[in-house]
Design an enzyme around this catalytic site. Sequence first.
Site, short mmCIF file in Angstrom:
data_model
loop_
_atom_site.label_atom_id
_atom_site.label_comp_id
_atom_site.label_asym_id
_atom_site.label_seq_id
_atom_site.Cartn_x
_atom_site.Cartn_y
_atom_site.Cartn_z
N GLY A 70 0.83 -1.20 0.00
CA GLY A 70 0.00 0.00 0.00
C GLY A 70 0.86 1.24 0.00
O GLY A 70 2.09 1.16 0.07
N GLU A 86 -0.14 0.35 -6.05
CA GLU A 86 0.83 0.05 -5.01
C GLU A 86 1.13 -1.45 -4.95
O GLU A 86 2.26 -1.86 -4.72
CB GLU A 86 0.33 0.55 -3.65
CG GLU A 86 0.29 2.07 -3.54
CD GLU A 86 1.68 2.71 -3.44
OE1 GLU A 86 2.65 1.97 -3.23
OE2 GLU A 86 1.78 3.93 -3.59
N GLU A 90 4.91 -2.86 -5.59
CA GLU A 90 5.65 -3.45 -4.47
C GLU A 90 5.81 -4.96 -4.58
O GLU A 90 6.74 -5.53 -4.00
CB GLU A 90 4.96 -3.10 -3.14
CG GLU A 90 4.98 -1.61 -2.84
CD GLU A 90 4.33 -1.24 -1.53
OE1 GLU A 90 3.72 -2.13 -0.88
OE2 GLU A 90 4.40 -0.06 -1.15
N GLU A 133 11.35 -7.89 0.82
CA GLU A 133 10.87 -9.24 0.50
C GLU A 133 9.36 -9.16 0.34
O GLU A 133 8.72 -8.26 0.87
CB GLU A 133 11.10 -10.22 1.67
CG GLU A 133 12.50 -10.58 2.01
CD GLU A 133 12.49 -11.53 3.21
OE1 GLU A 133 12.00 -12.68 3.06
OE2 GLU A 133 12.93 -11.12 4.29
#
Length: 164
Positions: A70, A86, A90, A133
Amino acid sequence: MDNDRFCPACAAPLVEREEAGRMRPVCSKCGKIVFYDPKVAATCVVEREGRVLLVRRGNQPGYGLWSMPGGYVDRGEVVEEAAAREVVEETGLVVEVGRLVGLFSESGHPVVVAAFSATETGGALEAGPEALEVGFFDLDGLPEMAFPRDPLILRRWREMQGGG
Ligand SMILES: [Zn+2]
């Protein structure tokens, strides 16, 4: 939490004064009152085979801790689109944003988080530049989470799954 020192209109120093019910920055020269709006962030709970997608954060706050993917919504951006953006930035996963899990805010804190349920539609799991990660976790075996709201969001999400 607010640290502007100069008036956005005339650049004179700001002073703290009670205005409209609370202490606010006020321009010492032109009298402009500075009102700070909340910041809107969006996050997604993405499920795969009963586990949820988490990101180990590469940024402060919460560096090295885990959270749902997020980030901040840009002004003028559709909130659901920000949430999906997001996730792909990510984690590499493309998602379709679904139901609102809830809005999460705290007294004295500028951020309001809109949490959505989301479904994978494509992409491949890979940590983005701001993530250390990425992975899927059982709700009963969560790693150390970055924000107090994270377990609340996941609990609310799980209740929604149970309730249909
Ligand atoms: Zn001013």
